[in-house]
Design a protein around this motif. Structure first.
Motif, PDB file in Angstrom:
ATOM      1  N   LEU A 171       0.846  -1.184   0.000  1.00 34.92           N
ATOM      2  CA  LEU A 171       0.000   0.000   0.000  1.00 34.92           C
ATOM      3  C   LEU A 171       0.883   1.235   0.000  1.00 34.92           C
ATOM      4  N   SER A 172       0.566   2.186  -0.864  1.00 34.65           N
ATOM      5  CA  SER A 172       1.365   3.405  -0.797  1.00 34.65           C
ATOM      6  C   SER A 172       0.553   4.479  -0.085  1.00 34.65           C
ATOM      7  N   LYS A 173       1.272   5.443   0.500  1.00 31.42           N
ATOM      8  CA  LYS A 173       0.608   6.423   1.359  1.00 31.42           C
ATOM      9  C   LYS A 173      -0.484   7.173   0.600  1.00 31.42           C
ATOM     10  N   ARG A 174      -0.191   7.461  -0.665  1.00 28.44           N
ATOM     11  CA  ARG A 174      -1.167   8.214  -1.448  1.00 28.44           C
ATOM     12  C   ARG A 174      -2.498   7.494  -1.563  1.00 28.44           C
ATOM     13  N   GLN A 175      -2.426   6.155  -1.651  1.00 28.14           N
ATOM     14  CA  GLN A 175      -3.675   5.398  -1.753  1.00 28.14           C
ATOM     15  C   GLN A 175      -4.528   5.618  -0.518  1.00 28.14           C
ATOM     16  N   LEU A 176      -3.829   5.637   0.622  1.00 32.88           N
ATOM     17  CA  LEU A 176      -4.551   5.772   1.883  1.00 32.88           C
ATOM     18  C   LEU A 176      -5.323   7.070   1.968  1.00 32.88           C
TER      19      LEU A 176
ATOM     20  N   ILE B 139       0.772   2.184  16.136  1.00 34.29           N
ATOM     21  CA  ILE B 139      -0.258   1.673  15.245  1.00 34.29           C
ATOM     22  C   ILE B 139      -0.407   0.176  15.491  1.00 34.29           C
ATOM     23  N   PRO B 140      -1.621  -0.301  15.632  1.00 35.83           N
ATOM     24  CA  PRO B 140      -1.781  -1.722  15.993  1.00 35.83           C
ATOM     25  C   PRO B 140      -1.525  -2.661  14.817  1.00 35.83           C
ATOM     26  N   PHE B 141      -0.259  -2.732  14.385  1.00 34.82           N
ATOM     27  CA  PHE B 141       0.084  -3.657  13.309  1.00 34.82           C
ATOM     28  C   PHE B 141      -0.163  -5.090  13.772  1.00 34.82           C
TER      29      PHE B 141
ATOM     30  N   ARG C 169      -3.842   7.873   9.022  1.00 38.33           N
ATOM     31  CA  ARG C 169      -4.056   7.113  10.265  1.00 38.33           C
ATOM     32  C   ARG C 169      -5.508   6.712  10.414  1.00 38.33           C
ATOM     33  N   GLN C 170      -6.394   7.678  10.108  1.00 35.02           N
ATOM     34  CA  GLN C 170      -7.831   7.380  10.229  1.00 35.02           C
ATOM     35  C   GLN C 170      -8.205   6.209   9.330  1.00 35.02           C
TER      36      GLN C 170
END
Ligand code: C2E
Ligand code: MG
Ligand code: MG
Length: 695
Positions: free
Chosen positions: A517-522, A593-595, A562-563
């Protein structure tokens, strides 16, 4: 003092995960550890117990570590307490600030268990020696002449009125004698008596390669002052060692372990400083991105040791040929960043880049390394960008230009309108490939090494262009990210991967699917709706889909990211921290972060052939397991690596040892082969039925 009872340590840390880890580590090291989540509680307990060592986090709510230390010191208790401060920001300024507040030692987070252990051993030595001295001074009511420690008596004017045998020999070296004057370094003690101060204060006398600490123990009614000396040479040495060790640690935290040049942390510190200076002085600053051409080929053809040597050669050559005010850092992988300051004009950069490229090449002639070349791209502040982040992006575009122009050259950022035509061409081809859904996904098996069977697969994007040929993801993914193509690209790859997952489920295989996953997708508006729609369409159980994010994406700092992560976790998807250990491994990130899973960077697995490399991997595995995460190692190629990783407690392994990434048909053939070998006990038969064989 060896073998005496374990020392009590008070530790204050507001972060529950770090506190748990720290408490466990201290207990494992044999200390009696008591933890507190804030400075107030810790101080209350400290006043009652007065433990010899305190370890405190700097940043804590209500009362921070510095204030805690200040209050401990203000209590002015008879026995000394050694104070170690933990901080994520180990800058020199902070170090001095902490020392000014009475802190004894300073440990940068994240730290290794060995670092903590070393520091505690030194702390223990110092504390025990100080206690001994203090106890002796307190118990000394009379001064037998044969006391092995030097004892002196002096009047208020500083004249020596008595000296025992031990101090006579010292005084002789000082060319002093009874009737003569006290050595100058002891005079401050008389001043404390004159001021009527009660507190034990010490003055040092250095003599014949040894250091003695003298303290006033009593003052007779007729005003004679007794000074008791104690040999503190060992303690001084420990302190000197500690200072050297501390300086080394500050240096190391800013140094790249392989090349010895600066690391990313140093760059992140220096860049804003240099930008500010350039603004003040009205000068220019150039940021140069340096990349070794075809580095992967060097690694593949000659092995990683040679790859490492190539990086060291480049790092050292660049450093040795730049001014000391310039900064050379390893940005990650085979990429280096140079900051060149105090430029009058950008044209000054051209000969510099030319010279650096040539010098590195010439240096290869006299070395055993294979021939390779460099590409460089630079951008200039304030001409091209107003901030460090954009400056880096522009330099990156220039580097792309250099690569597209055939490598072995440098390019400067020339403004949006002149972006390389060849990069432009590649972007056009990539856009077309995405539009026509020509991008594919390969799948690399991830093995459950506890039960010895495939646990899942990671989906890896593949692009073979009819004109440009095979382009590795390390090239087109960053390009897609830079050019806003990552969202449509990921949609294509994600759809194909989920579709394949539906197919293997319909054949009865219950495997997890890992998606990068890339940050931009998030942060993209439709990402979650797209995801839910696709997963529903293919009837896939959420807890079999794992999303991998890398520490480099620094999702922590992005509120929306994060959300989204939290929403995905709430919806039952799994989260993995990919490439852990490839950059400045953020232990905070793991705690925040609960990985579900920690994926160890393949580069570290390849370094397990050294004891140090193995210790690092072991520490990461232990940390992951302590936090209840599934620990996965990637990039395992050798049987020996797999065996070591299993022994360390790694639960899953991915790497060429098991299989290279495979196209869909080959993956199915692979799974069938594993079924024949009894790796899958019972093929399930209903798609979407997650009660079947699970791993
Ligand atoms: P990653 O997610 O860390 O993927 C693992 C990489 O290590 C893959 O490289 C894989 O082929 C390689 N690898 C696995 N086992 C071994 C081994 O035993 N030895 C060696 N030398 N290499 C091994 P690949 O496919 O070139 O992908 C590179 C990176 O590109 C990935 O690293 C990931 O960060 C990114 N990437 C790939 N596909 C996607 C995607 O669909 N979306 C996003 N956002 N990133 C992707
Ligand atoms: Mg990955
Ligand atoms: Mg990875």
């Amino acid at each position: 003092m060896e073998g005496s009872k374990p020392l009590t340590i008070l530790y204050a840390e507001d972060d529950a995960v770090s506190a748990k880890l720290l408490g466990r580590t201290l207990q494992n090291l044999g200390y009696e550890a008591h933890g507190f989540v804030n400075g107030h509680q810790a101080l209350e307990w400290f006043e009652k117990i007065q433990p010899p060592i305190i370890i405190s986090d700097w940043m804590m709510p209500q009362m921070d570590g510095l204030e805690f230390c200040r209050r401990v010191r203000a209590l002015d208790l008879p026995y000394y307490t050694y104070f170690i401060l933990l901080t994520a920001n180990s800058s020199e300024t902070n170090y001095h600030k902490a020392m000014d507040h009475g802190v004894d030692d300073f440990l940068a987070k994240p730290f290794r268990r060995e670092d903590l252990h070393m520091r505690l051993r030194v702390a223990e030595r110092i504390v025990r020696q100080r206690w001994e001295t203090e106890a002796k001074i307190r118990s000394l009511a009379h001064f037998p002449a044969d006391n092995p420690n030097p004892i002196l008596q002096a009047n208020r004017d500083g004249a020596i009125t008595y000296a025992n045998q031990a101090s006579l020999s010292l005084l002789r070296l000082w060319k002093a004698d009874v009737g003569g004057a006290l050595p100058d370094s002891l005079l401050p003690l008389l001043a404390t008596v004159a001021r009527g101060e009660q507190a034990v204060s010490e003055a040092e006398l250095y003599c014949d390669n040894r250091t003695y600490s003298f303290a006033v123990t009593s003052v007779s009614e007729d005003g004679l002052i007794y000074l008791y000396g104690h040999d503190i040479t060992a303690r001084k040495r420990a302190e000197t060692d500690l200072i050297a060790m501390r300086n080394r640690a500050v240096m190391q935290s800013l140094q790249d372990a392989l090349t010895g040049i600066g690391n990313r942390v140093l760059l992140e510190q220096r860049l804003p400083e240099l930008l500010q200076k350039a603004t003040q002085d009205g000068k220019k600053l150039a940021l140069v991105l340096v990349d070794i051409d075809n580095f992967k080929d060097i690694n593949d053809s000659y092995g990683h040791k040679v790859g490492d040597q190539a990086l060291i050669h480049v790092g050292h050559t660049l450093r040795d040929h730049l001014k000391s005010r310039d900064c050379v850092c390893r940005w990650g992988g085979d990429e280096l960043v140079i900051l060149i300051s105090e430029l009058q004009h950008r044209s000054q950069m051209r000969p510099i880049c030319e010279r650096l490229i040539q010098t590195v090449k010439e240096g290869l002639g006299s070395s055993d390394l294979p021939k390779f070349t460099l590409s460089m791209g630079f951008a200039v502040f304030p001409d091209d960008a107003p901030s460090g982040e954009t400056l880096l992006q522009k330099a990156d575009q220039a580097l792309y230009q250099a690569k597209a122009d055939g490598r072995d050259c440098w390019r400067e950022y020339l403004g949006e309108s002149k972006i390389l035509q060849s990069t432009q061409h590649m972007i056009q081809r990539l856009t077309a490939a995405i539009d026509e859904s020509r991008l594919t996904a390969y799948f690399q098996p991830v093995w459950d090494v506890v039960n010895q069977r495939p646990a899942g697969v990671e989906s890896l994007a593949r692009w073979v262009d009819p004109e440009l040929g095979y382009i590795p993801p390390d090239e087109f993914i960053p390009l897609a990210e830079a050019k806003g193509l990552i969202i449509p690209l990921s949609r294509v790859v994600m759809r194909k991967s989920l579709e394949t997952m539906r197919d293997w489920r319909s054949r009865g295989y219950d495997l997890t699917l890992s998606l990068n996953l890339s940050k931009r997708q998030l942060v993209e508006t439709h990402f979650l709706t797209d995801l839910y729609r696709m997963v529903d369409e293919f009837q896939l159980p959420h807890d079999r889909v794992i999303f991998e994010v890398t520490e480099r994406q620094s999702i922590l700092g992005h509120a929306l990211g994060r959300q989204r992560i939290e929403a995905m976790i709430a919806a039952g998807f799994r989260l993995s921290l990919d490439d852990f250990g490839s950059g400045y491994s953020s232990f905070d990130l793991v705690g925040e972060i609960p990985f579900h899973e920690l994926k160890i960077y393949g580069g570290l697995i390849r370094k397990m052939n050294t004891p140090q490399g193995r210790r690092i991997v072991q520490a990461i595995v232990e940390m992951g397991l302590t936090l209840g995460l599934t620990v996965v190692a990637e990039g395992a190629e050798q049987e020996e690596e797999v065996n070591i990783l299993r022994e360390m407690g790694t639960q899953k392994i991915q790497g060429y040892y098991y299989s290279k990434p495979l196209p869909q048909e080959k993956l199915f053939a692979y799974l069938e082969e594993q079924t024949r070998r009894g790796r899958f006990s019972r093929p399930a038969n209903v798609p979407g039925a997650d009660k079947n064989v699970s791993f």
